[in-house]
Write a protein that holds these residues in place. Structure first.
Motif, PDB file in Angstrom:
ATOM      1  N   PRO A 205       6.278  36.116  79.721  1.00 45.10           N
ATOM      2  CA  PRO A 205       6.202  36.987  78.540  1.00 45.10           C
ATOM      3  C   PRO A 205       7.264  36.669  77.496  1.00 45.10           C
ATOM      4  N   ALA A 206       8.466  36.284  77.941  1.00 43.11           N
ATOM      5  CA  ALA A 206       9.525  35.956  76.985  1.00 43.11           C
ATOM      6  C   ALA A 206       9.158  34.726  76.164  1.00 43.11           C
ATOM      7  N   LEU A 207       8.471  33.779  76.789  1.00 41.28           N
ATOM      8  CA  LEU A 207       8.063  32.578  76.057  1.00 41.28           C
ATOM      9  C   LEU A 207       6.972  32.918  75.053  1.00 41.28           C
ATOM     10  N   ARG A 208       6.065  33.803  75.435  1.00 38.00           N
ATOM     11  CA  ARG A 208       4.998  34.197  74.524  1.00 38.00           C
ATOM     12  C   ARG A 208       5.565  34.958  73.326  1.00 38.00           C
ATOM     13  N   ARG A 209       6.590  35.775  73.558  1.00 37.09           N
ATOM     14  CA  ARG A 209       7.254  36.435  72.425  1.00 37.09           C
ATOM     15  C   ARG A 209       7.946  35.406  71.538  1.00 37.09           C
ATOM     16  N   SER A 210       8.519  34.389  72.163  1.00 32.73           N
ATOM     17  CA  SER A 210       9.195  33.338  71.399  1.00 32.73           C
ATOM     18  C   SER A 210       8.224  32.587  70.503  1.00 32.73           C
ATOM     19  N   LEU A 211       6.987  32.462  70.967  1.00 36.81           N
ATOM     20  CA  LEU A 211       5.975  31.801  70.152  1.00 36.81           C
ATOM     21  C   LEU A 211       5.833  32.501  68.805  1.00 36.81           C
ATOM     22  N   PHE A 212       5.808  33.822  68.802  1.00 38.51           N
ATOM     23  CA  PHE A 212       5.678  34.567  67.552  1.00 38.51           C
ATOM     24  C   PHE A 212       6.922  34.395  66.686  1.00 38.51           C
ATOM     25  N   SER A 213       8.083  34.269  67.320  1.00 39.92           N
ATOM     26  CA  SER A 213       9.309  34.059  66.554  1.00 39.92           C
ATOM     27  C   SER A 213       9.315  32.698  65.879  1.00 39.92           C
ATOM     28  N   VAL A 214       8.724  31.704  66.525  1.00 48.71           N
ATOM     29  CA  VAL A 214       8.634  30.363  65.935  1.00 48.71           C
ATOM     30  C   VAL A 214       7.586  30.319  64.834  1.00 48.71           C
ATOM     31  N   LEU A 215       6.459  30.993  65.063  1.00 49.79           N
ATOM     32  CA  LEU A 215       5.357  30.946  64.098  1.00 49.79           C
ATOM     33  C   LEU A 215       5.599  31.839  62.889  1.00 49.79           C
ATOM     34  N   GLY A 216       6.417  32.892  63.051  1.00 48.88           N
ATOM     35  CA  GLY A 216       6.642  33.830  61.955  1.00 48.88           C
ATOM     36  C   GLY A 216       7.109  33.174  60.666  1.00 48.88           C
ATOM     37  N   PRO A 217       8.173  32.359  60.709  1.00 44.11           N
ATOM     38  CA  PRO A 217       8.606  31.698  59.475  1.00 44.11           C
ATOM     39  C   PRO A 217       7.548  30.763  58.890  1.00 44.11           C
ATOM     40  N   CYS A 218       6.735  30.142  59.754  1.00 39.96           N
ATOM     41  CA  CYS A 218       5.667  29.268  59.255  1.00 39.96           C
ATOM     42  C   CYS A 218       4.623  30.098  58.504  1.00 39.96           C
ATOM     43  N   ALA A 219       4.296  31.278  59.039  1.00 41.83           N
ATOM     44  CA  ALA A 219       3.355  32.163  58.349  1.00 41.83           C
ATOM     45  C   ALA A 219       3.930  32.628  57.018  1.00 41.83           C
ATOM     46  N   MET A 220       5.229  32.881  56.978  1.00 38.44           N
ATOM     47  CA  MET A 220       5.856  33.321  55.738  1.00 38.44           C
ATOM     48  C   MET A 220       5.804  32.245  54.664  1.00 38.44           C
ATOM     49  N   LEU A 221       5.786  30.991  55.062  1.00 41.64           N
ATOM     50  CA  LEU A 221       5.630  29.922  54.069  1.00 41.64           C
ATOM     51  C   LEU A 221       4.297  30.070  53.337  1.00 41.64           C
TER      52      LEU A 221
END
Length: 216
Positions: A156-172
């Motif tokens: 679960p911690a890795l899956r949460r990390s996925l959103f943390s990595v993708l968040g800035p990409c979505a903000m672009l």
């Protein structure tokens, strides 16, 4: 010896592709609600019946546009090549982030604008992406993050990390229309500097999650 030629598109395939491209441009400009079949048919130079024949309805067409937009941002094939490259996990993450940055900054085609609209104001059609695109891509990126952290892909911690990595990409994507001075600051940053920043930010967070996992 000559190389094998790609098979030529049939008239039906060419018409379908033309409708999809015209619809993508118009949905990017005005959104789903403001884009009519008449406008799409006019830009694609087809009759209204062709839209229903190839896509079932305007809703069906929009769902296909969303899928195509996501593929143009990054395809499963692109991600698989990055994940299977014989390079350290850090370089795989960098390759992924660099691909997203390039897709956003290189001309900001209709695919980016369509996805930006969906991020800011999700429609009822967005559910097509988890089924057709997001699930497979998430599994590949989770493998990359697993290689970086040592955590299993289903942690679960890795899956949460996925959103943390993708968040800035979505903000672009959200920043790409340049609706604020902050967006200009980000989007005028030299590409390599921007990729370095996003990678450093992601790697710092992943290192912290990895260390926590080791302690636990």
């Amino acid at each position: 010896m000559t190389g094998a030629r790609r098979p030529m598109r049939t008239d039906g395939e060419a018409t379908r592709a033309r409708i999809l491209e015209a619809a993508g441009e118009l949905f990017a400009e005005g959104g789903f609600a403001e884009t009519t079949n008449k406008a799409i048919a006019s830009r694609a130079d087809v009759d209204h019946a062709s839209i229903n024949y190839h896509f079932g309805s305007r809703s069906g067409l929009y769902r296909e546009v969303l899928v195509e937009a996501h593929r143009r941002m990054i395809s499963v094939e692109d991600l698989t090549a990055i994940a299977e490259a014989d390079v350290p996990p850090e370089e795989k993450l960098r390759g992924f982030i660099a691909r997203i940055v390039a897709a956003v900054l290189d001309g900001q085609g209709w695919h980016g604008k369509v996805l930006s609209r969906e991020i800011l104001s999700p429609s009822s059609h967005l559910d097509v992406l988890p089924l057709s695109e997001i699930g497979a891509k998430m599994r590949i990126v989770l493998r990359i993050l697993s290689g970086l952290t040592g955590l299993p892909p289903d942690d679960p911690a890795l899956r949460r990390s996925l959103f943390s990595v993708l968040g800035p990409c979505a903000m672009l994507l959200v920043a790409a229309p340049r609706i604020s001075p902050l967006a200009d600051d980000v989007l005028t940053t030299p590409r390599e500097v921007l990729v370095d920043h996003l990678c450093s930010f992601a790697l710092g967070g992943l290192a912290a999650i990895s260390a926590r996992g080791a302690r636990e």
